[in-house]
Design an enzyme around this catalytic site. Structure first.
Site, PDB file in Angstrom:
ATOM      1  N   GLU A  73      88.687  65.545  39.269  1.00  0.00           N
ATOM      2  CA  GLU A  73      89.102  64.599  39.922  1.00  0.00           C
ATOM      3  C   GLU A  73      88.470  63.257  40.248  1.00  0.00           C
ATOM      4  O   GLU A  73      87.441  63.337  40.577  1.00  0.00           O
ATOM      5  CB  GLU A  73      89.549  65.231  41.360  1.00  0.00           C
ATOM      6  CG  GLU A  73      90.649  64.289  42.069  1.00  0.00           C
ATOM      7  CD  GLU A  73      91.255  65.046  43.148  1.00  0.00           C
ATOM      8  OE1 GLU A  73      91.492  66.287  42.999  1.00  0.00           O
ATOM      9  OE2 GLU A  73      92.000  64.202  43.922  1.00  0.00           O
ATOM     10  N   ARG A  74      89.065  62.338  39.717  1.00  0.00           N
ATOM     11  CA  ARG A  74      88.407  60.855  39.785  1.00  0.00           C
ATOM     12  C   ARG A  74      87.296  60.979  38.884  1.00  0.00           C
ATOM     13  O   ARG A  74      86.224  60.351  39.096  1.00  0.00           O
ATOM     14  CB  ARG A  74      88.128  60.448  41.318  1.00  0.00           C
ATOM     15  CG  ARG A  74      89.269  60.581  42.075  1.00  0.00           C
ATOM     16  CD  ARG A  74      90.489  59.822  41.710  1.00  0.00           C
ATOM     17  NE  ARG A  74      91.623  60.184  42.684  1.00  0.00           N
ATOM     18  CZ  ARG A  74      92.634  59.659  42.474  1.00  0.00           C
ATOM     19  NH1 ARG A  74      93.268  58.939  41.193  1.00  0.00           N
ATOM     20  NH2 ARG A  74      93.731  59.881  43.327  1.00  0.00           N
ATOM     21  N   GLU A  78      95.250  65.679  53.230  1.00  0.00           N
ATOM     22  CA  GLU A  78      95.785  65.336  51.959  1.00  0.00           C
ATOM     23  C   GLU A  78      96.291  66.903  51.458  1.00  0.00           C
ATOM     24  O   GLU A  78      96.252  67.336  50.269  1.00  0.00           O
ATOM     25  CB  GLU A  78      95.128  64.713  50.939  1.00  0.00           C
ATOM     26  CG  GLU A  78      94.594  63.194  51.304  1.00  0.00           C
ATOM     27  CD  GLU A  78      93.755  62.514  50.101  1.00  0.00           C
ATOM     28  OE1 GLU A  78      92.855  63.225  49.431  1.00  0.00           O
ATOM     29  OE2 GLU A  78      93.932  61.055  50.514  1.00  0.00           O
ATOM     30  N   ARG A 116      83.899  67.348  56.444  1.00  0.00           N
ATOM     31  CA  ARG A 116      84.354  65.908  56.058  1.00  0.00           C
ATOM     32  C   ARG A 116      85.259  65.409  57.075  1.00  0.00           C
ATOM     33  O   ARG A 116      86.127  66.256  57.565  1.00  0.00           O
ATOM     34  CB  ARG A 116      85.128  66.008  54.749  1.00  0.00           C
ATOM     35  CG  ARG A 116      84.021  66.181  53.541  1.00  0.00           C
ATOM     36  CD  ARG A 116      85.039  66.142  52.240  1.00  0.00           C
ATOM     37  NE  ARG A 116      84.935  65.018  51.640  1.00  0.00           N
ATOM     38  CZ  ARG A 116      86.000  64.232  50.974  1.00  0.00           C
ATOM     39  NH1 ARG A 116      87.317  65.097  51.137  1.00  0.00           N
ATOM     40  NH2 ARG A 116      85.942  63.345  50.404  1.00  0.00           N
ATOM     41  N   ARG A 170      96.244  54.205  59.939  1.00  0.00           N
ATOM     42  CA  ARG A 170      95.415  55.187  59.261  1.00  0.00           C
ATOM     43  C   ARG A 170      93.734  55.033  59.259  1.00  0.00           C
ATOM     44  O   ARG A 170      93.022  56.228  59.487  1.00  0.00           O
ATOM     45  CB  ARG A 170      95.415  55.097  57.857  1.00  0.00           C
ATOM     46  CG  ARG A 170      94.643  56.030  56.765  1.00  0.00           C
ATOM     47  CD  ARG A 170      95.185  56.236  55.464  1.00  0.00           C
ATOM     48  NE  ARG A 170      94.187  56.715  54.617  1.00  0.00           N
ATOM     49  CZ  ARG A 170      93.994  56.851  53.284  1.00  0.00           C
ATOM     50  NH1 ARG A 170      95.308  56.343  52.518  1.00  0.00           N
ATOM     51  NH2 ARG A 170      93.120  57.285  52.591  1.00  0.00           N
ATOM     52  N   ASP A 229      88.938  54.412  52.418  1.00  0.00           N
ATOM     53  CA  ASP A 229      88.720  55.411  51.404  1.00  0.00           C
ATOM     54  C   ASP A 229      87.979  54.672  50.173  1.00  0.00           C
ATOM     55  O   ASP A 229      88.697  54.318  49.155  1.00  0.00           O
ATOM     56  CB  ASP A 229      90.019  55.856  50.950  1.00  0.00           C
ATOM     57  CG  ASP A 229      90.005  56.919  49.698  1.00  0.00           C
ATOM     58  OD1 ASP A 229      88.760  57.314  49.665  1.00  0.00           O
ATOM     59  OD2 ASP A 229      90.850  57.385  49.279  1.00  0.00           O
ATOM     60  N   GLU A 232      79.106  59.618  52.993  1.00  0.00           N
ATOM     61  CA  GLU A 232      79.505  59.988  51.793  1.00  0.00           C
ATOM     62  C   GLU A 232      79.771  58.764  50.998  1.00  0.00           C
ATOM     63  O   GLU A 232      80.627  57.978  51.485  1.00  0.00           O
ATOM     64  CB  GLU A 232      80.743  60.721  51.836  1.00  0.00           C
ATOM     65  CG  GLU A 232      81.387  61.246  50.410  1.00  0.00           C
ATOM     66  CD  GLU A 232      82.566  62.146  50.555  1.00  0.00           C
ATOM     67  OE1 GLU A 232      82.461  63.237  51.363  1.00  0.00           O
ATOM     68  OE2 GLU A 232      83.732  61.828  50.175  1.00  0.00           O
ATOM     69  N   GLU A 286      86.266  54.940  41.904  1.00  0.00           N
ATOM     70  CA  GLU A 286      87.849  55.392  41.842  1.00  0.00           C
ATOM     71  C   GLU A 286      88.536  53.862  42.055  1.00  0.00           C
ATOM     72  O   GLU A 286      89.491  53.870  41.426  1.00  0.00           O
ATOM     73  CB  GLU A 286      87.899  56.245  43.005  1.00  0.00           C
ATOM     74  CG  GLU A 286      89.621  56.443  43.133  1.00  0.00           C
ATOM     75  CD  GLU A 286      89.777  57.474  44.292  1.00  0.00           C
ATOM     76  OE1 GLU A 286      88.848  58.023  44.657  1.00  0.00           O
ATOM     77  OE2 GLU A 286      90.958  57.755  44.605  1.00  0.00           O
ATOM     78  N   HIS A 343      93.198  48.526  49.383  1.00  0.00           N
ATOM     79  CA  HIS A 343      94.276  49.372  48.996  1.00  0.00           C
ATOM     80  C   HIS A 343      95.676  48.655  48.438  1.00  0.00           C
ATOM     81  O   HIS A 343      96.731  48.757  48.859  1.00  0.00           O
ATOM     82  CB  HIS A 343      94.611  50.181  50.210  1.00  0.00           C
ATOM     83  CG  HIS A 343      95.126  51.392  49.987  1.00  0.00           C
ATOM     84  ND1 HIS A 343      96.530  51.650  49.214  1.00  0.00           N
ATOM     85  CD2 HIS A 343      94.942  52.871  50.139  1.00  0.00           C
ATOM     86  CE1 HIS A 343      96.666  52.957  48.888  1.00  0.00           C
ATOM     87  NE2 HIS A 343      95.734  53.742  49.606  1.00  0.00           N
ATOM     88  N   TRP A 356     100.626  55.420  52.117  1.00  0.00           N
ATOM     89  CA  TRP A 356     100.040  55.375  50.796  1.00  0.00           C
ATOM     90  C   TRP A 356     100.621  53.975  49.981  1.00  0.00           C
ATOM     91  O   TRP A 356     100.628  53.952  49.008  1.00  0.00           O
ATOM     92  CB  TRP A 356     100.381  56.338  49.922  1.00  0.00           C
ATOM     93  CG  TRP A 356      99.517  57.660  50.119  1.00  0.00           C
ATOM     94  CD1 TRP A 356      98.591  57.751  50.967  1.00  0.00           C
ATOM     95  CD2 TRP A 356      99.733  59.088  49.648  1.00  0.00           C
ATOM     96  NE1 TRP A 356      97.982  59.097  50.884  1.00  0.00           N
ATOM     97  CE2 TRP A 356      98.604  59.674  50.376  1.00  0.00           C
ATOM     98  CE3 TRP A 356     100.733  59.506  48.756  1.00  0.00           C
ATOM     99  CZ2 TRP A 356      98.508  61.277  50.148  1.00  0.00           C
ATOM    100  CZ3 TRP A 356     100.468  60.882  48.630  1.00  0.00           C
ATOM    101  CH2 TRP A 356      99.434  61.713  49.196  1.00  0.00           C
TER     102      TRP A 356
HETATM  103  C1  GCV Z   1      89.364  64.706  46.256  1.00  0.00           C
HETATM  104  C2  GCV Z   1      91.084  59.998  47.725  1.00  0.00           C
HETATM  105  C3  GCV Z   1      91.051  60.413  46.367  1.00  0.00           C
HETATM  106  C4  GCV Z   1      91.570  61.671  46.077  1.00  0.00           C
HETATM  107  C5  GCV Z   1      90.133  62.587  46.888  1.00  0.00           C
HETATM  108  C6  GCV Z   1      90.240  62.188  48.376  1.00  0.00           C
HETATM  109  C7  GCV Z   1      89.072  62.871  48.898  1.00  0.00           C
HETATM  110  O1  GCV Z   1      92.468  59.994  48.271  1.00  0.00           O
HETATM  111  O2  GCV Z   1      92.209  59.601  45.928  1.00  0.00           O
HETATM  112  O3  GCV Z   1      91.522  62.116  44.678  1.00  0.00           O
HETATM  113  O4  GCV Z   1      90.235  64.083  46.477  1.00  0.00           O
HETATM  114  O5  GCV Z   1      89.899  60.759  48.557  1.00  0.00           O
HETATM  115  O6  GCV Z   1      87.916  62.133  49.162  1.00  0.00           O
HETATM  116  O7  GCV Z   1      89.195  63.882  49.487  1.00  0.00           O
END
Ligand code: GCV
Length: 700
Positions: free
Chosen positions: A156-157, A280, A313, A325, A354, A376, A382, A518, A539
């Site tokens: 992912e990413r 999410e 997290r 948000r 984010d 983090e 991304e 964003h 979003w």
């Molecule tokens: C792993 C963002 C990313 C998601 C990621 C999320 C997170 O939303 O787009 O891909 O998911 O962050 O950090 O949990």
């Protein structure tokens, strides 16, 4: 012709020479003109006895010093006379003795390994060994890469190929690359790897997969790297046969305890869990009316007897929550301060949203004094052009780590919190917390050069170096990396380091300047989409830029969402006033009139347009700078970077034109002089659909 090239390559390969493909990262040990001879190296530890870690150190020194100096050194082991002061559990002392031997001393074998890499770095960066006498110890105890890798190999990413972990072939078949991954991490002092995606799969906790996890742990152990896993909160339901995952249900706690005991039978030095819960769509304790602390503590209790930790997290926000948000994580977590077990760390993204190209630091760093807090950071780009574009992130991370939270240092120091930086919160020094963690979302994959963009290796390097010592400057890190990865020619070093150092700000300029955030295309997050609307307001780009006929920017001061109140009063006073707010955060905190006078004297609209243009111009300057190095860089890396910079230049133009045409529908103002007119109309840019972009699970 192609036969001749193949023959040449074959000849070069058989002569031990190879085309540079980036695989060796910064651990290139080619002969270095003028490198001082090192004939003897003494490795000293309290036990003085050999171990797999000391073997790894010896092998690295033999190949490294052999390659750099042309002579293989004699390496001996001995006992240290006593504790090496200031080296701590993982640090090292490097010293040149009167007889010319280099002594690497440490209080642990891992410390010696880190010292061996430090010695090699010393030589690779062209420094002298004369009167060498230095001690170094990490400021943060757990320095961890987070791999968002799925068990099916997809990352992912992830923009550099597939997962390095070949789950199907493990545990029996072990890719030699595991060792090279571990070497690279150890060379920086990274000591942990979370193997799996935070969007977790419970399968990794089953016996079949634990055997595979154990194999990776065995590969990494000599290099001082412990493995961690992500814990799917609903695992008791999915693989445990329970009817609930309620953290306060004794059967659930017992299941996790037994599972953790089982993990430690496979991996005796297992590090612990990372958990993404109630975020999410991920399951979590709130599904049962419990808090994040209830969930984290239940896992922490299972891990505590083994000295494992939970990294819980704070990246939480919910569609149904109508609060801004960026305020939600603070609202959820600050009431829990002091309620976590000592082996829980709350892991917080650098900013409150984010991983945007620029955010202020997350206010949580200044607001949970009783809880260890881990920054983090995201190495994988991304929101900064994936591995297609150049963005060296050390300056961005330093901006956050060096930011003063102004948190009070009660009870000892009652003066205002000057010096309460995010870094000091993270390393535990501000409040004398023993547990300290820093996490980086990895940018590695199966691409031969590990990171896709050859220069993105610098982000892996920079994260590791800052995790060890957050006081290092971006300039020093860029200089080291460039010398180790490309060479020492003064013009080359100057050109590449300035390319690196300016690159993040360039991405900010052509994508989200002045505090915009964003406004990227939906889904894959590559390219502009300021018009994007989604059934989830949070979003949607329009939720963040709030453009209208009056102006642009998110209203987050007292008259708006008042997110500003989550910061210390000193910062709130500064950032909350549009006249005093730094311009690079202006549109983050304020909705500003199109004709608002900026520091340049120009109105906001003109300034915005010129920032976008500046970003484009800067990428073109980067291209010219790179081309000026023709002949000084091996052909494969030169060509690859050149091609990616061309793509970046094209994409920067798209960002500029799409955003300006869109915002112009609100400002109704002409583009100022100096801004190139767009080649197409707005509909053209809106119609761009990038299909199958890497790193995003669905099509787009
Ligand atoms: C792993 C963002 C990313 C998601 C990621 C999320 C997170 O939303 O787009 O891909 O998911 O962050 O950090 O949990």
């Amino acid at each position: 012709m192609s036969r001749i090239i193949t023959l040449l390559l074959f000849l070069l390969t058989s002569l031990g020479l190879r085309a540079e493909d980036g695989y060796r990262l910064w651990l290139r040990y080619d002969r270095l003109a003028g490198a001082p001879a090192v004939t003897t190296v003494v490795l000293a530890t309290p036990g003085g006895a050999d171990s797999p870690t000391l073997t790894a150190a010896r092998q690295e020194l033999q190949s490294g010093l052999g390659g750099l100096t042309g002579a293989t050194p004699t390496i001996t082991l001995q006992k240290t006379g006593g504790e090496i002061a200031a080296a701590g559990a993982e640090g090292y002392a490097l010293r040149t003795a009167a007889d010319g031997a280099v002594h690497i001393s440490a209080n642990s074998d891992t410390g010696v390994l880190y010292g061996a890499f430090a010695l090699l770095r010393h030589l690779q960066t062209g420094r002298s060994l004369e009167k060498l006498d230095l001690t170094s110890a990490p400021r943060i105890s757990r320095r961890i890469l987070n791999h968002w890798d799925n068990l099916n190999g997809f990352i992912e990413r992830g923009y550099a190929g597939f997962s390095l972990w070949q789950w199907f072939y493990l545990p029996g078949i072990r890719d030699p690359r595991y060792r090279d991954y571990a070497r690279a991490c150890a060379s920086l002092g990274l000591n942990g790897a979370v193997l799996t995606n935070v969007n977790a799969n419970a399968l990794v906790l089953t016996p079949t997969y634990l055997a595979k996890v154990a194999a990776l742990a065995d590969e990494f152990r000599p290099y001082g790297i412990r493995v961690y896993l992500t814990a799917r909160f609903s695992a008791p339901l999915e693989i445990g046969g329970l009817k609930t995952a309620d953290p306060l249900d004794p059967a659930v706690a017992a299941w996790w305890k037994a599972k953790v005991d089982e993990i430690y039978r496979h991996v005796p030095d297992f590090g612990g869990f990372v958990v993404k819960a109630n975020s999410e769509g991920q399951p979590g304790p709130q599904d049962y009316g419990r808090t994040h602390a209830d969930g984290a503590n239940m896992l922490a209790d299972a891990l505590a007897p083994h000295r494992g930790i939970v990294m819980w997290r704070a990246f939480v926000y919910a569609a149904e929550n109508t609060v801004d948000r960026v305020k939600q994580a603070y609202n959820e977590f600050t009431p829990l301060d002091g309620k976590f077990r000592p082996n829980v760390v709350v892991q917080i993204k650098n900013g409150p949203l984010d991983f945007m190209p620029r955010e202020p630091f997350s206010p949580l760093f200044g607001a949970m004094p009783k809880t260890p807090l881990a920054p983090e950071l995201q190495l994988t780009q991304e929101y900064l052009g994936m591995s297609t574009q150049l963005a060296f992130l050390a300056p961005m991370w330093k901006e956050v780590l060096d930011a003063d939270t102004w948190a009070r240092r009660e009870p000892v120091e009652s003066a205002a919190g000057r010096g309460s930086t995010v870094a000091r919160v993270a390393d535990g020094s501000l409040r004398h917390q023993p547990l300290s963690v820093i996490a980086g979302v990895a940018n590695t994959g199966t691409d031969r050069n590990w990171t896709g963009h050859p220069l993105a290796q610098a982000n892996w390097y920079a994260f590791g170096r800052l995790a060890w010592d957050h006081t290092l400057s971006s300039e020093a890190i860029a200089d080291e990396w460039t010398r180790m990865t490309f060479g020492h020619d003064a013009k080359l070093v100057q050109t590449i380091t300035s390319l690196l150092l300016g690159s993040r700000e360039t991405v900010v300029n052509y994508s989200m300047p002045l505090g915009l955030h964003h406004i990227m295309a939906e889904g894959h997050h590559y390219g502009p989409g300021p018009w994007a609307t989604h059934q989830r307001a949070d979003w949607s780009s329009i939720y963040y830029h709030q453009a209208d006929a009056a102006g642009l920017g998110a209203a987050r001061s007292a008259g708006g969402s008042n997110a500003i109140a989550q910061y210390a009063p000193e910062l709130a006073a500064l950032w909350g006033d549009p006249e005093k707010c730094p311009e690079n955060l202006l549109l983050w905190f304020h909705h500003v009139a199109w004709d608002h006078p900026m520091k340049s004297g120009r109105p906001l609209w003109d300034e915005l347009c010129l920032r976008y243009q500046q970003g484009v111009d800067e990428v073109r300057a980067m291209q010219r700078a790179w081309v000026s190095l023709a002949g000084q860089i091996d052909e494969p890396r030169f060509t690859e970077v050149q091609a990616r910079l061309q793509r970046q230049a094209d994409d920067a133009v798209i960002w500029r034109d799409a955003c300006l045409l869109y915002f112009q529908t609100f400002s109704q103002r002409p583009l100022p002089a100096g801004v190139e007119p767009p080649a197409h109309d707005l509909d053209y840019y809106k119609a761009i659909k990038l299909r199958y972009a890497p790193g995003h699970p669905s099509d787009y």
